[in-house]
Design an enzyme around this catalytic site. Structure first.
Site, short mmCIF file in Angstrom:
data_model
loop_
_atom_site.label_atom_id
_atom_site.label_comp_id
_atom_site.label_asym_id
_atom_site.label_seq_id
_atom_site.Cartn_x
_atom_site.Cartn_y
_atom_site.Cartn_z
N GLY A 136 0.79 -1.22 0.00
CA GLY A 136 0.00 0.00 0.00
C GLY A 136 0.83 1.28 0.00
O GLY A 136 2.04 1.28 -0.23
N HIS A 158 23.72 0.70 32.72
CA HIS A 158 24.52 1.93 32.72
C HIS A 158 25.80 1.72 31.93
O HIS A 158 26.46 0.70 32.10
CB HIS A 158 24.86 2.35 34.15
CG HIS A 158 25.77 3.55 34.20
ND1 HIS A 158 25.30 4.83 34.01
CD2 HIS A 158 27.11 3.65 34.40
CE1 HIS A 158 26.31 5.68 34.09
NE2 HIS A 158 27.43 4.98 34.33
#
Length: 481
Positions: free
Chosen positions: A45, A446
């Site tokens: 589409g 971290h």
């Protein structure tokens, strides 16, 4: 025209092969349903050929163009990059073609019958399909309408102008606009603004009759700052009176409150939303309910008010997003197969692939107050995030909205590098009715962008590690009413 002599019977017909249509087809086939998919263009589409994928190719290219200064900072001597639009389009065509072939292969592997043609409804559960010089008639047990939507263009703008572009045409442009004027402020407008800005265009955004971009106010404020830093001009609360084209220029005559303004550009992009592709479907043969703009009304199973007729994606009421179409397609197929799927758009994610990406889900601070919650919020500026700093992507912030009485998470709003990927964690938390403790207790790697979440949460109680005490949120709930 050659007309077929026999009405052919099909178990499930899907009209439209975009994200909603082909997803529904594959899911239905997985559940043992015989599927016929009708598409008048290419599988995938508009999303794949002119929308979602091309826009993200442009955004990705723009992101890489913006990296050169940081590369010099970290010792990579590559010099200022040059942009080649022709090569860029070649790459985009290859990307789109590869994905289209992938969808075709998936349909084939799932034994889905694909018919190329234009479909129109007729009485008696019948659909006519015109393909070239042939016309065939099909009778269905069930049908899914997935014909999508097209860019809306107001009557004041002459669609014959060569330098006036719709949202679904902008990424087919063959040159970098000298000055791109954008009328509209949705995600398509914003993505185009930052992409073409990075490619060398002067960009002006005209916000249609409003003063913001429609995000949470703190996200709006940061976005405005980022755009202005990139030298993108913003004209707020303006309405087009007339548009003229001549001498290689597009001229906009605007009304900003009581002030008349004139803006000239080499190109104009109009991005004011969509209208459903239903006019040529022959829906008068069905008893389907629509709203004032022609969007189909569906229930939680994506079923229309007509027996055995479903609808998914941009042709239905709600945001024009591929993520909605994909989910609705699965739900419709599963319901047709006799299952009991669930669909709730409350926590549908909204993402914008701007140079500083935006993503959010759930309620804004104002929406939460309107719904009667005692609202508490927390924020963290990504400039204080170690990983954002070392990658040179320090723009943006994280904002979390919660109910102060129950600590229930209500909304997550982000602008900054990684926002589009990080929002999935927010959606999961919202769907699972997470509370502050559920988000603050786990470990956050971290250094990582994820830590912005934890800092935003801890800022609510003045406990954020990387925010100075005098800048902590400590925002108490405000009484309602």
């Amino acid at each position: 025209m050659v007309v077929g002599e026999v009405i052919q019977e099909r178990e499930l017909i899907i009209v439209g092969g975009g994200p909603g249509g082909y997803t529904a087809a594959i899911r239905a086939a997985q559940l043992g349903i015989e599927v016929t998919l009708i598409e008048k263009g290419e599988l995938g589409g508009i999303c794949l050929s002119k929308g979602c994928i091309p826009s993200k190719v442009f955004a990705h290219t723009a992101d890489k163009l913006g990296d050169w200064k940081h590369l010099e900072q970290i010792g990579i001597e590559a010099g200022k990059p040059k942009f080649n639009m022709e090569q860029h389009h070649n790459n985009m065509k290859q990307t789109v073609s590869s994905l289209q072939k992938g969808v075709e292969a998936l349909c084939k592997a799932n034994k889905i019958e694909v018919i190329n043609g234009s479909a129109s409804f007729m009485t008696g559960n019948r659909i006519g399909v015109e393909s070239g010089d042939t016309f065939e008639m099909y009778k269905y047990d069930k049908v899914i309408i997935a014909t999508g939507a097209s860019s809306y263009m107001p009557e004041e703008i002459d669609t014959r102008f060569t330098h006036v572009l719709r949202a679904q045409d902008i990424y087919g442009i063959q040159e970098v606009p000298e000055h791109l004027v954008i009328y509209g402020s949705d995600y398509i407008a914003l993505e185009a603004a930052t992409s073409f800005n990075a490619m060398g265009s002067k960009v002006t955004i005209v916000i249609d009759g409003g003063n913001d971009f429609g995000f949470d106010p703190d996200i709006d404020k940061e976005l405005t700052r980022v755009l202005k830093k990139s030298k993108i001009k913003i004209i707020k609360d303006a309405v087009i009176e007339t548009v003229k084209e001549g001498g290689g220029q597009v001229t906009l005559h605007l009304m900003k409150q009581d002030e008349k303004l004139t803006v000239e550009g080499s190109h104009l992009l109009v991005s004011l939303g969509f209208r459903p592709n239903t006019k040529e479907l022959g829906l008068e043969a069905l008893s389907v309910e629509t709203d004032d703009n022609g969007y189909l009304v569906v229930n939680e199973f994506s079923k229309t008010t007509e027996k055995n007729v479903y609808a998914v994606g941009d042709v239905t009421i709600g945001p024009s997003l591929a993520v909605k179409a994909i989910k609705q397609g699965k739900v419709a197929a599963e319901h047709i197969a006799g299952k009991a799927p669930e669909l709730n758009l409350r926590y549908i994610p909204r993402v914008v692939h701007t140079s500083t990406p935006i993503a959010y889900a759930g309620l804004t601070e104002e929406q939460a107050k309107e719904e009667g919650y005692q609202v508490s919020t927390g924020q963290f500026a990504m400039a204080g995030n170690g990983y954002a700093g070392l990658t040179g992507k320090k723009e943006g912030l994280v904002k979390i909205v919660k109910d102060a009485e129950t600590d229930l998470l209500l909304g997550v709003h982000m602008i900054g590098q990684g926002a589009v990927e990080l929002i999935s964690s927010g959606i999961t938390a919202l769907e699972m009715a997470a509370r502050e403790e559920d988000l603050s207790y786990p470990f956050y790697p971290h250094p990582s962008l994820n830590e912005g979440w934890l800092e935003a949460l801890e800022s609510m109680t003045g406990e954020a590690i990387h925010i100075p005490p005098n800048k902590q949120q400590k925002k108490k709930a405000e009484p309602v009413g």
